[in-house]
Design a protein around this motif. Structure first.
Motif, short mmCIF file in Angstrom:
data_model
loop_
_atom_site.label_atom_id
_atom_site.label_comp_id
_atom_site.label_asym_id
_atom_site.label_seq_id
_atom_site.Cartn_x
_atom_site.Cartn_y
_atom_site.Cartn_z
N ASN A 1 -17.19 -4.11 -6.62
CA ASN A 1 -16.39 -5.06 -5.86
C ASN A 1 -14.98 -4.57 -5.54
O ASN A 1 -14.06 -5.37 -5.38
N PHE A 2 -14.76 -3.26 -5.51
CA PHE A 2 -13.42 -2.76 -5.18
C PHE A 2 -12.98 -3.25 -3.81
O PHE A 2 -13.80 -3.33 -2.88
N LYS A 3 -11.74 -3.51 -3.76
CA LYS A 3 -11.18 -3.98 -2.47
C LYS A 3 -11.31 -2.91 -1.41
O LYS A 3 -11.72 -3.16 -0.30
N TYR A 4 -10.93 -1.69 -1.79
CA TYR A 4 -10.88 -0.61 -0.82
C TYR A 4 -12.03 0.37 -1.01
O TYR A 4 -11.97 1.28 -1.83
N MET A 5 -13.13 0.14 -0.35
CA MET A 5 -14.25 1.09 -0.37
C MET A 5 -14.68 1.33 1.07
O MET A 5 -15.41 0.53 1.65
N GLY B 1 -8.97 2.77 -6.85
CA GLY B 1 -9.95 2.39 -7.89
C GLY B 1 -11.31 3.02 -7.63
O GLY B 1 -11.91 3.65 -8.50
N TYR B 2 -11.79 2.87 -6.42
CA TYR B 2 -13.10 3.41 -6.07
C TYR B 2 -13.16 4.91 -6.29
O TYR B 2 -14.10 5.44 -6.88
N TYR C 1 -17.85 -2.53 -12.57
CA TYR C 1 -17.02 -2.91 -11.42
C TYR C 1 -17.80 -3.70 -10.38
O TYR C 1 -17.30 -3.97 -9.29
N GLU D 1 -8.34 -3.57 -11.85
CA GLU D 1 -8.72 -2.32 -11.22
C GLU D 1 -9.24 -2.54 -9.80
O GLU D 1 -9.10 -1.68 -8.93
N LEU D 2 -9.92 -3.69 -9.61
CA LEU D 2 -10.53 -3.91 -8.30
C LEU D 2 -9.51 -3.91 -7.17
O LEU D 2 -9.84 -3.57 -6.04
N GLU D 3 -8.29 -4.28 -7.54
CA GLU D 3 -7.25 -4.38 -6.53
C GLU D 3 -6.61 -3.03 -6.22
O GLU D 3 -5.98 -2.85 -5.19
N TRP D 4 -6.75 -2.08 -7.19
CA TRP D 4 -6.12 -0.78 -6.99
C TRP D 4 -6.64 -0.09 -5.75
O TRP D 4 -7.81 -0.15 -5.44
#
Lengths: 353, 353, 353, 353, 353
Positions: free
Chosen positions: D316-320, E328-329, E313, E322-325
């Motif tokens: 669920n990462f924001k930035y992928m 992160g991905y 994640y 971390e998801l917001e970083w």
């Protein structure tokens, strides 16, 4: 090391001379040595008739025939010396079992001469037939590629050697002795290789190791088959009331008999060592399998429950109160560490790691 | 424990004296003991000729030669006492099979003296040759590092000992007896170690355990090879009509024969015990593999279906009615507990846990 | 069942009396029975000299010595009856191999008396030495804890028993017979236990089962070692031209010989049964491993593809057309059932389930 | 097939008559046949005394006693015919090793009669004792349930049969021959069952197969134990200088001896076949384990990486960035197919599938 | 290769003629050859009486009977030549153990003639009975399908052959010799097949390989059973003082004896080779299992932790920083590569890959 083909002989009349060896081509070479205590004459001859001029005692005539391709040589030899056709057949049939047979006028001994090819590590076996008469000894060798008799020849050249002063029966002993000694050499080689494999077995055993063990096992099996009957043959020589064996020689034959027993002992020991090595190998394979499986089980046992937990909170249910909790995520991390650590402690306790 | 190199001997004339042992350097030490019932004189001598002054009966002369490096000693011994060259050769060839040979004037016995190095646990073997004559006994030892004869020497010092009143044949028995007794000592050591390994085998067997079993197996194999022919040799001594063995000694030799049979029995028992231990080891390895695999299977069987379920509800389909249910999440939790519990009951029933 | 320590004997003069048994303390107890066809007198005596008043024939004197701690008893016995020191040494050395030895004036028989401790299931072995003279029999037992001779004593009390009318050689047979019969008892016990283990092997084999098999194997090995030489000993008694064995007794000794052969037969059968059981065990362990692995493989093969599918639709790609489908979720459910069912059919066909 | 209990006999006087068999109850049945070349009379009698009226030669008397429960019969038999008490004891002790013993006046042969229960497949063994005198033969059978002698009886009824014209030693041969022939029948049965199991072994081996192999192994072990000593016994009969065996019968006994050797040969062959079958079984179990593990490994190796990939894009990462790509989903599908296909090709190459 | 049915014979009188062979139908064919040094006449005859006109010496009569279905032939033969009924029975009983029996007037030799069916690879065995009289030899063969005697017939046709000049005992030797030679042919075939299997064993062993090994093992077992007693039989012929064996033939029989010993040697060698091959097979199966398991473990050990991370994640917690970083991905990707690479290095170090 394979079984020689007897097929062509099936059903033929006994005493029919047929060459069964491998080296069919190539000339037959005849070497003649005549000696007594004071004289020695060695020369190559063209045909065997030239050797057969009987010298008066105590001159000893040693005829060495290399190569069995020329059947005429054998026929002449047989008719001049009155050798039984079955003996001639046996000389040619190069898959004879070692034996010693007393034909009254002469004594027939047949055995295998063994050498080990240094590079390929292959055993080479060559049949040697020895015919001992009142004042002559005729030796037949299967191949042309040299033999193990060189040292006997150089001892003959030494005027003071006991060999010169004694009869052809002592020469028979000398030839048998040098052949048996070569079995020791071969066994030493094999013993060295067994030690190499042993180190390999402890360091890093592979399938190649098993195949090497198996190859050595077969070589020992082959040696055993080639050597075992020799004990009986030498034992019968030593007991022999044949007037061809002098009393002074009997004590040397008894010594030779001791050597043959020792060769067999060593063979037996090496075979048992190889069997033990196979056991070691199999138990080490099982052990490594066990180790591999433990790694797999530890990994699976730790991560499967963890994957379940993270999967649980990956579900998309509308109403999942934990998801709203502020420290929910940290709780999962903590729980994961707890489960993982607990498993490790458990495995430690069971001595898996 | 490896095979001695005979290579250098191959093809030499029989009776050629060549040293084959390991301890090539170092002096040869000669000890002389002369005794009868009332007197005893013990001294070190420089050369063997000094021992060879024949004393009148019933004085017994015991010459003990330590170290075989000095070939002159042997040559002198051979020529003075009229010993056959083959016997001298056998004394030097330190890989002799134990045997007893009657040469009429003298009796030749050769055997292995075994000691166990306390620290390394290595077997040490040393060849002992005994030549028994009418009123002398000459013993040859391969090494210089001491022997097992100390107790015989102290018995000789005791004026009342039966040993003093009897001939050299009784001394021969005493030396053989003490050597055979040392085999018992070695076997007791090995037996203790087998018991240690046995405990290890039940508590926590490792590959090292197998290697220890294997090492002991080889030691027993080696001992068997070194000892087995001795039985025959002692048996022949006891039956011997040789006039060198007095009747009063025969009963002691029969007793010695019983001891050799017992040594062989013990050897056989220890070997069978080791074989049984290998079986135990292998079956325990299989068992542990089974156990490891059960743990893995239980874990996988429980968590794989659960992971599937939670994965199912982690899908992002637009239309998944369960996701909207208020108690959907609790149902999954309940279902998971049900499946997990059901699996555990099932495994309990199959006796996996 | 372990190897007795001979260490202290190594190097001592033969015939030196040293006690090697376990029961060093405790008094030595001497029982005397004198009987002929019409009279019988039994009493305990203080010292062995009291037994040694030789009675006229046909009175038979049976002296039973319990415990070997008192060396004086043996010394007296030896000097009065003219027993060879080696025999006295053998009586004390309680690790003797069973044997029968003829010393002309007397006959020496040594063997092991075996009992099985009911609770621990441990074998107990005690050395019994029997010295048979013209009109006496002396039996030496190692321990004090009772023996198996009770029935012989009660037969002696019966005036009409054949035992009373015959010489000490028949008493020797009676004692040997009762000892051999006790081997049968022990073997019956072991055979019962083998049957128990067999049931266990089929129901629920564990590592403890293997250890029990192994323990029984060692007991049989021990019994074999203790019994095997007895056959030879009894065989020599039965052939004996010794005038100490009367002709009427020989037929009974032949019967005894049949019994010893039968004991050995039974031993052999039990050993082969145990070997077969180990095979069964190993093959059942492999089978269960196979079963366990099949369960694991079936579970993994069904759920791994399913997990992949649900994982696929758990992805967060923006553009995944299936996610929008109304029946997408049901399709996945259907697909999962299809794959799972298909796998089960496949495993059914391969006979895995 | 288990070991008979000798416990009650331990310590009793030799020659004490105690019934050891299983069928303690039930009457003892005595059948009498008297015949010479021209007459034959067969009848049941009440007590054995009636049989013992000695007929003049050449009339042969055959008394067959079924059941050993009535000790009086044996006692009468013993006292009338002067049979040694040990023989009577042996007749009762139904765990005798087969043997033939010459007592001068009479010959005692004891052996096992074997039948195979058709339904349960259990071996049944019954002890048969034969006492051959100058003009009589007495046979004792343990059980009452019938015997294998029917064919001998019908041959006796045939006036022209050679059996009628010859003495009781020929009758002895006939009875032994028919018993040995029944061993062949039993071995044929077992051989048929081995062939059945062999087919099973190739089609679908289970633990039950191993247990069946093991059961047959034990039956062969039992048969071997029951039959092996018979060879020696028949051999001794054939060499016998006993005047009870006529010269014309010796040739038939030699024929019988050939049959016993053949039975033993067949036994040996069947045992080796069973051993080979166990090897086959074990290797097929290992093979199937290998196969099972390959399936598991293939599945895991394909789907574990795939699960990782789909899990990756389930995060669920924001930035992928991939998530935003239009063809991202199809790329994952393509990648999955690529990885799966690649793995399959790899396994194909390693010959796993 | 299975056990012949003796069932129908059980209990019949010895000497009863019953056909036990397989080829019950079909005519019995009788061939007659009469020859001396100058003449030879060969013809087929209708009934055996025609052969039985005794010719004066030195004419030799050889009657060859093919097929045993016609019992009349045997009966006539028996009554004319005075053959013992047990010999006639043995000729018919086609499961005879090879043997040689001297009946004074004639000598009876029975053995197995072996051929190998080229296509199916099945062994075919046919019983041959030879009856040697003063001036005749009668040979009985079980089947009609041809024999191995063709070469002997063609040697007979050669007027100069030694066979023509000698008696029927030399013909006996010739027939035995050709039969023994065929064992060599069969063993060569089997040896070739062993070599084929050996190559297969190293390249790509399957269950079929084990079954082939096992089938060869059984063939060798069968050959051993059929051949082993022949050694004894030939040995007894060669020692025979029977006047039917002339002195000139004895030396040929000794040669034949050497051949039989060699056949047994070869049999033994082949059997040991097969045993070794089974060991190789089992160890290669374990090895491959190990390899398979390593692959599985490596895959699982790498991807299980990775799946946990991506699952982590994929959780839907509200608060997961971390998801917001932004990276992160990429961190997860990097971490995955790190873990995967680390594992590979670890496995490399443990030599798993």
């Amino acid at each position: 090391m394979s079984i020689r083909k007897r097929s062509k002989k099936a059903g033929l009349a006994p005493g029919t001379l047929i060459h069964m060896g491998r080296a069919k081509t190539g000339a037959t070479r005849i070497d003649l040595v005549e000696y007594d205590e004071s004289h020695l004459e060695a020369r190559s001859v063209e045909s065997i008739e030239q050797c057969l001029v009987k010298k008066p005692l105590p001159t000893v005539t040693w005829v060495n025939v290399d190569g069995l391709a020329d059947l005429e040589v054998l026929r002449h030899f047989g008719s001049c010396y009155g050798i039984h056709p079955l003996v001639l057949e046996d000389i040619l049939a190069t898959d004879q079992r070692p034996k010693a047979a007393d034909y009254g006028e002469y004594l027939y001994v047949v055995l295998k001469m063994i050498t080990l090819d240094g590079e390929s590590g292959e055993l080479k076996s060559e049949q040697v037939s020895l015919v001992l008469g009142q004042n002559y000894l005729v030796s037949f060798q299967e191949g042309l590629e040299g033999d193990v008799f060189e040292q006997v020849r150089s001892r003959l050249n030494n005027e003071k050697a006991r060999l010169r002063a004694m009869g052809p029966d002592f020469l028979l002993h000398a030839l048998l002795d040098v052949i048996v000694d070569h079995y020791f050499l071969v066994l030493e080689e094999i013993s060295d290789r067994i030690e190499d494999i042993e180190d390999e077995l402890i360091d890093n055993p592979t399938t190649a190791t098993v195949q090497a063990i198996y190859r050595l096992k077969r070589q020992l099996l082959f040696l055993h088959k080639a050597f075992w009957p020799l004990r009986e043959a030498v034992s019968s020589l030593q007991r022999r009331d044949s007037q061809l064996i002098r009393d002074t020689t009997v004590i040397y034959l008894r010594d030779l008999y001791d050597h043959t027993v020792q060769v067999l002992d060593t063979l037996e020991t090496l075979r048992e060592m190889l069997s033990g090595m196979l056991d070691i190998y199999l138990s080490s394979v099982s052990n490594r399998l066990n180790e591999v499986m433990k790694v797999l089980t530890i990994i699976a046992t730790i991560f499967m429950p963890l994957s379940f937990i993270v999967g649980l909170y990956g579900m998309n249910f509308k109403y999942m109160p934990e998801l709203e909790w502020h420290y929910g995520y940290y709780m999962v991390l903590f729980l994961s560490a707890l489960i993982g650590g607990g498993m490790l402690v458990y495995f430690k306790k069971r001595r898996w790691i």
